[in-house]
Scaffold this active site. Sequence first.
Site, PDB file in Angstrom:
ATOM      1  N   ARG A 202       0.822  -1.212   0.000  1.00  0.00           N
ATOM      2  CA  ARG A 202       0.000   0.000   0.000  1.00  0.00           C
ATOM      3  C   ARG A 202       0.858   1.265   0.000  1.00  0.00           C
ATOM      4  NH1 ARG A 202      -3.795   0.537   4.323  1.00  0.00           N
ATOM      5  NH2 ARG A 202      -5.033   1.601   2.749  1.00  0.00           N
ATOM      6  N   GLY A 203       2.032   1.210  -0.640  1.00  0.00           N
ATOM      7  CA  GLY A 203       2.889   2.388  -0.746  1.00  0.00           C
ATOM      8  C   GLY A 203       3.196   2.985   0.617  1.00  0.00           C
ATOM      9  N   GLU A 204       2.972   4.280   0.768  1.00  0.00           N
ATOM     10  CA  GLU A 204       3.336   4.941   2.027  1.00  0.00           C
ATOM     11  C   GLU A 204       2.442   4.519   3.197  1.00  0.00           C
ATOM     12  OE1 GLU A 204       2.564   9.222   2.301  1.00  0.00           O
ATOM     13  OE2 GLU A 204       1.313   9.043   0.516  1.00  0.00           O
ATOM     14  N   GLY A 206       1.981   1.284   3.916  1.00  0.00           N
ATOM     15  CA  GLY A 206       2.513   0.033   4.444  1.00  0.00           C
ATOM     16  C   GLY A 206       2.031  -1.203   3.713  1.00  0.00           C
ATOM     17  N   ASP A 234       9.099  -4.239  -5.832  1.00  0.00           N
ATOM     18  CA  ASP A 234      10.017  -5.355  -6.116  1.00  0.00           C
ATOM     19  C   ASP A 234      11.130  -5.424  -5.076  1.00  0.00           C
ATOM     20  OD1 ASP A 234       8.705  -5.979  -8.614  1.00  0.00           O
ATOM     21  OD2 ASP A 234       9.552  -4.089  -9.315  1.00  0.00           O
TER      22      ASP A 234
HETATM   23  P1  AMP Z   1       7.391  -1.494  -8.986  1.00  0.00           P
HETATM   24  O1  AMP Z   1       8.107  -2.227  -7.913  1.00  0.00           O
HETATM   25  O2  AMP Z   1       5.989  -1.966  -9.160  1.00  0.00           O
HETATM   26  O3  AMP Z   1       7.532   0.000  -8.882  1.00  0.00           O
HETATM   27  O4  AMP Z   1       8.125  -1.944 -10.359  1.00  0.00           O
HETATM   28  C1  AMP Z   1       8.770  -1.059 -11.202  1.00  0.00           C
HETATM   29  C2  AMP Z   1       9.487  -1.798 -12.309  1.00  0.00           C
HETATM   30  O5  AMP Z   1       8.575  -2.611 -13.053  1.00  0.00           O
HETATM   31  C3  AMP Z   1      10.096  -0.833 -13.299  1.00  0.00           C
HETATM   32  O6  AMP Z   1      11.500  -0.796 -13.132  1.00  0.00           O
HETATM   33  C4  AMP Z   1       9.671  -1.352 -14.694  1.00  0.00           C
HETATM   34  O7  AMP Z   1      10.753  -1.567 -15.559  1.00  0.00           O
HETATM   35  C5  AMP Z   1       8.959  -2.651 -14.404  1.00  0.00           C
HETATM   36  N1  AMP Z   1       7.738  -2.775 -15.218  1.00  0.00           N
HETATM   37  C6  AMP Z   1       6.882  -1.789 -15.607  1.00  0.00           C
HETATM   38  N2  AMP Z   1       5.861  -2.287 -16.336  1.00  0.00           N
HETATM   39  C7  AMP Z   1       6.069  -3.632 -16.422  1.00  0.00           C
HETATM   40  C8  AMP Z   1       5.341  -4.705 -17.032  1.00  0.00           C
HETATM   41  N3  AMP Z   1       4.211  -4.508 -17.720  1.00  0.00           N
HETATM   42  N4  AMP Z   1       5.843  -5.962 -16.884  1.00  0.00           N
HETATM   43  C9  AMP Z   1       6.972  -6.164 -16.189  1.00  0.00           C
HETATM   44  N5  AMP Z   1       7.707  -5.202 -15.589  1.00  0.00           N
HETATM   45  C10 AMP Z   1       7.273  -3.937 -15.693  1.00  0.00           C
END
Ligand code: AMP
Length: 305
Positions: A202-204, A206, A234
């Site tokens: 949930r971002g900021e 938590g 990620d």
């Molecule tokens: P997050 O942790 O959700 O902010 O993931 C961001 C990362 O997801 C970025 O570095 C993108 O390169 C990658 N990303 C964005 N769109 C996609 C997608 N459709 N499929 C896989 N990876 C993606």
Amino acid sequence: MSIVVVGTVAFDTVETPFGHGENVLGGSATYFSTSASFFTDVSLVAVVGEDFPLEHVDFLQSRNIDTTGLQRIPGKTFHWSGRYGYDLNEAQTLDTQLNVLRDFQPNLPESYRDAEYLFLANIDPDLQMQVLEQVRNPKLVACDTMNFWISSKPESLKKVLQKVDIVVINEGEARQFTGEANLVKAARQIIALGCKRLVIKRGEYGVLMFTADSVFAAPAYPLEEVFDPTGAGDTFAGGFMGYLANTGDLSEEGLRQAIVIGSVMASFNVEDFSLERMKRLEYPEIETRFKDFRSLTSFSNIAIK
Ligand code: AMP
């Protein structure tokens, strides 16, 4: 224990109210593996094009990440462009260029197939399934996804969700996937598909971790300066899974601790653009922030009359 992760290794073009990064290193597998590498051995499965600089591969290897499964094929590397407003919780995708991802066949090196921990990071759910089918007897499988795949491949995604132990997903995506505004009800629906646990980021605000009969909540670490939330999810997942692979403790207590480690790792990542903060991060900083996190959330048990 080691983790195998499949996901994207990407060029990102990101705009936040605090700056702009063009064609910087990104991708779900990049953030995940860098974060997990602080706790365990990580083996990467991904694809890049001929335009991908060797210095980025050198960086991954410098974190001891096994890049045998990183394919380089003719064409351009996957490219994502996004923008964040002052509400840094939700990225607005401006453009997604799949490029080499369209022809990617994730054939796992033999040495990866006995992995005990498997993370299916955000990537085409058909590719997630192909990887899942090649790992022989994993102890724990978790997966992530994103609105792009929920809209374009909902049926493939449903099949993946039915086969994993833990689903790690954003709150907006949980709502989009189920068509349910209430998060608790959305969580029930996703768990009913067959996974044992659901972690909602949930971002900021938590993280919430649900099972069929329990909920655990952790706040996000309150930071004064957040520059770029890209990769926070990620990086969270990398810390969460990396810590689990390190301890092997899959009890409720062990999972709760892993949630906090994931939150600590994500809190570092957002302090700078791309992977810049993770490149400078030292292990003792993780320990210090974990202790701060404990005092942030500790309170005594009082009797209420
Ligand atoms: P997050 O942790 O959700 O902010 O993931 C961001 C990362 O997801 C970025 O570095 C993108 O390169 C990658 N990303 C964005 N769109 C996609 C997608 N459709 N499929 C896989 N990876 C993606």
